[in-house]
Design a protein around this motif. Structure first.
Motif, short mmCIF file in Angstrom:
data_model
loop_
_atom_site.label_atom_id
_atom_site.label_comp_id
_atom_site.label_asym_id
_atom_site.label_seq_id
_atom_site.Cartn_x
_atom_site.Cartn_y
_atom_site.Cartn_z
N ASN A 132 0.83 -1.20 0.00
CA ASN A 132 0.00 0.00 0.00
C ASN A 132 0.87 1.25 0.00
OD1 ASN A 132 0.68 -0.33 2.82
ND2 ASN A 132 -0.95 1.08 3.32
N ILE A 133 0.25 2.35 -0.37
CA ILE A 133 0.90 3.66 -0.36
C ILE A 133 0.04 4.56 0.52
CG2 ILE A 133 1.65 5.65 -1.71
CD1 ILE A 133 1.85 3.70 -4.12
N TYR A 134 0.68 5.17 1.50
CA TYR A 134 -0.05 6.06 2.41
C TYR A 134 0.74 7.37 2.57
CZ TYR A 134 3.26 4.24 5.88
OH TYR A 134 4.40 3.87 6.54
N GLY A 138 5.98 12.19 3.71
CA GLY A 138 5.17 12.25 2.49
C GLY A 138 4.73 10.87 2.05
N TYR A 139 4.58 10.68 0.73
CA TYR A 139 4.11 9.40 0.21
C TYR A 139 5.05 8.27 0.61
CZ TYR A 139 0.94 12.09 -2.75
OH TYR A 139 -0.03 12.93 -3.21
N THR A 140 4.46 7.19 1.12
CA THR A 140 5.23 6.07 1.65
C THR A 140 4.72 4.77 1.04
OG1 THR A 140 5.49 7.27 3.73
CG2 THR A 140 5.96 4.90 3.77
N LEU A 141 5.64 4.00 0.45
CA LEU A 141 5.32 2.69 -0.12
C LEU A 141 5.68 1.63 0.90
CD1 LEU A 141 4.65 0.70 -2.46
CD2 LEU A 141 7.05 0.95 -3.18
N GLN A 142 4.71 0.78 1.23
CA GLN A 142 4.95 -0.33 2.15
C GLN A 142 4.69 -1.63 1.41
OE1 GLN A 142 5.99 -0.25 5.72
NE2 GLN A 142 6.53 -2.19 4.74
N LEU A 143 5.74 -2.43 1.24
CA LEU A 143 5.65 -3.75 0.61
C LEU A 143 5.74 -4.82 1.69
CD1 LEU A 143 8.14 -3.20 -2.35
CD2 LEU A 143 5.65 -3.28 -2.51
#
Length: 197
Positions: free
Chosen positions: A139-141, A147-152
């Motif tokens: 997800n991206i929150y 700022g924008y954060t990508l969580q894999l």
């Protein structure tokens, strides 16, 4: 136990990958953001790396389905503290956002990694790295500071370090094979055996 913890993760973060605050397109990097995809990390023509000052990982994605990964990590050795293993890893290829919400990354076949271990029989060597990777949850929150954060999340539900958006445009090497290598005959796949694709 694994099923319960993975189910808890799914319930704790609803609709991962579906309610993202921005597109996955762009360049993302963890930690101090010293590891970044592109020409400042890997040199495929001579199978070498440019060492950043700190460890980390970085992923880049294009709108037309290409990706690149740069990883630099160290693994400690408690019984032998001077035997730290360092791994530099680079690969690129195509990605698919699957209908079940997962990301499947298929390499071109020219990825490689360097492994350094001062206590091993061979302390420094290069090898081909071309594993297909599956991230069943992502997800991206919006982080209030970064700022924008990508969580894999890996196949077993373990989160990778969060990555912050370095650029909304991908910072990548050309999206085609960049080294002459013999194509793998049996590509390893990093998958959850129970994943539904």
């Amino acid at each position: 136990m694994f099923v319960v913890s993975f189910l808890s993760l799914l319930l704790a973060v609803p609709a991962l990958g579906l309610d993202n605050v921005t597109s996955i397109v762009g360049t993302w990097a963890s930690g101090s953001q010293n590891v970044v995809t592109g020409s400042g990390f890997a040199q495929p023509a001579n199978e070498s790396f440019i060492y950043p000052p700190t460890t980390g990982l970085s992923y880049s994605f294009t709108a037309d389905g290409f990706y690149e990964i740069a990883r630099y990590r160290m693994t400690g050795n408690g019984p032998s503290p001077t035997c730290i293993t360092g791994v530099m890893n680079w690969c690129h290829g195509t990605y698919e956002l699957a209908p079940n919400g997962s990301i499947i990354m298929t390499p071109f076949g020219d990825g490689y990694q360097q492994i350094q271990d001062p206590c091993a029989a061979i302390s420094n060597f290069m090898e081909t790295y071309n594993d297909t990777e599956l991230y069943p949850i992502w997800n991206i929150y919006q982080d209030p500071v970064k700022g924008y954060t990508l969580q894999l999340y890996q196949w077993d539900g373990t989160p990778l370090p969060p990555q912050w958006q370095v650029s909304p445009s991908p910072n990548m090497l050309p999206t085609q094979p960049l080294r002459n290598v013999t194509p793998p005959t049996n590509n390893a796949i990093v998958l959850n055996a129970n994943a539904v694709l």
